[in-house]
Scaffold this motif. Sequence first.
Motif, short mmCIF file in Angstrom:
data_model
loop_
_atom_site.label_atom_id
_atom_site.label_comp_id
_atom_site.label_asym_id
_atom_site.label_seq_id
_atom_site.Cartn_x
_atom_site.Cartn_y
_atom_site.Cartn_z
N UNK A 1 54.00 59.23 13.50
CA UNK A 1 53.71 58.94 12.09
C UNK A 1 53.27 57.48 11.94
N UNK A 2 54.03 56.58 12.55
CA UNK A 2 53.74 55.15 12.46
C UNK A 2 52.41 54.81 13.12
N UNK A 3 52.15 55.37 14.30
CA UNK A 3 50.90 55.09 15.00
C UNK A 3 49.70 55.60 14.21
N UNK A 4 49.88 56.70 13.49
CA UNK A 4 48.80 57.18 12.64
C UNK A 4 48.44 56.14 11.58
N UNK A 5 49.46 55.58 10.93
CA UNK A 5 49.21 54.56 9.90
C UNK A 5 48.61 53.30 10.49
N UNK A 6 49.13 52.88 11.64
CA UNK A 6 48.60 51.68 12.30
C UNK A 6 47.12 51.86 12.62
N UNK B 1 60.92 55.94 0.46
CA UNK B 1 62.38 56.09 0.56
C UNK B 1 62.86 57.44 0.04
N UNK B 2 62.04 58.13 -0.74
CA UNK B 2 62.50 59.34 -1.44
C UNK B 2 62.87 60.51 -0.52
N UNK B 3 62.10 60.82 0.54
CA UNK B 3 62.53 61.92 1.42
C UNK B 3 63.90 61.66 2.05
N UNK B 4 64.18 60.41 2.41
CA UNK B 4 65.48 60.06 2.99
C UNK B 4 66.58 60.17 1.94
N UNK B 5 66.35 59.62 0.75
CA UNK B 5 67.37 59.65 -0.29
C UNK B 5 67.70 61.09 -0.68
N UNK C 1 57.93 55.10 7.97
CA UNK C 1 57.85 56.33 8.75
C UNK C 1 59.24 56.89 9.03
N UNK C 2 60.18 56.01 9.32
CA UNK C 2 61.55 56.43 9.59
C UNK C 2 62.17 57.07 8.35
N UNK C 3 62.01 56.43 7.20
CA UNK C 3 62.58 56.97 5.95
C UNK C 3 62.00 58.34 5.63
N UNK C 4 60.70 58.50 5.83
CA UNK C 4 60.08 59.80 5.56
C UNK C 4 60.56 60.87 6.54
N UNK C 5 60.56 60.54 7.83
CA UNK C 5 60.87 61.56 8.84
C UNK C 5 62.35 61.95 8.87
N UNK C 6 63.24 61.08 8.40
CA UNK C 6 64.64 61.47 8.23
C UNK C 6 64.71 62.70 7.33
N UNK D 1 62.94 60.10 16.28
CA UNK D 1 62.25 58.83 16.54
C UNK D 1 60.86 59.07 17.13
N UNK D 2 60.72 60.11 17.95
CA UNK D 2 59.40 60.46 18.49
C UNK D 2 58.45 60.82 17.34
#
Length: 267
Positions: free
Chosen positions: A217-222, A52-56, A135-140, A211-212
């Motif tokens: 990012x998400x697919x890498x973790x998956x 959550x930190x990159x987004x915050x 992934x969304x929180x980080x990439x924001x 979102x892309x």
Amino acid sequence: MKNFTSHHSSPSIWIYFGLVFVLSIPFWLLGMAANIQKDIPINLPISALMFVCPMIAALILVYQKDRTQGVKDLCRKILRIKIERKSWYIPVFLSMPLIMVISYGVMKSLLPSVPPLSFSPLTVVGLFLLFFVPGLCEEIGWQGYVYDKLENRWNAWTASVMLGVIWQVWHVIPHLQTDHSAMWIVWQCASSVLLRVLIVWVYKNTDKNIIAAVIVHTMNNVCSFLLPNYDSSYATFSVFLVTALVVMLIAFLWGKTLTQYRFHSKA
């Protein structure tokens, strides 16, 4: 005076990174104090909640600068889901699965005892849903807020590697808290620095679609958690080798800007 004003935005880059690290400290301390991660099916420390930190940090700084309008502008970037160039859906969704399948082949050649790939579609969907929000929180923060500021000072290649290095330094403590070996951490971080180049490549060629970037990012973790023996340094070394080859190919074909395709038709 002119020289100062031409770089007046640069301090916010380092303020942003500093704020991300400061906000992460409580999560790192919690990870040190708790052994709850031992009860989680996948090897993640409690400190992984620092996603959550990159987004915050981004929200704090845009609000400080532009108040509510700044927050709205940042959120508006996230809501732009559609990718205009349809062909880019392929690298968005399939680049990481392809890298991981080839990496599995490399790992199998290095370590023949590696078990076969085995997972259900339901597992893939479950992991995707699990990792999409982090992934969304980080990439924001990484792509939505700070990346463009980095590229304003350096070229896309340099900016993506710089961001990748800082991103992975930020991950070192959680990696240590999962009791991984030093070599596992080295190869994991090295491949993830290159992963940031891949994310930036997709981000820029989809007209800065956050979102892309989140999906890659998400697919890498998956894919990482579907790879057999991922806790072995053989796995992270194999992923590093394949990711390095892919990034070298991208650099050759798209250049320092990561957008100027070498064989683009002039017609």
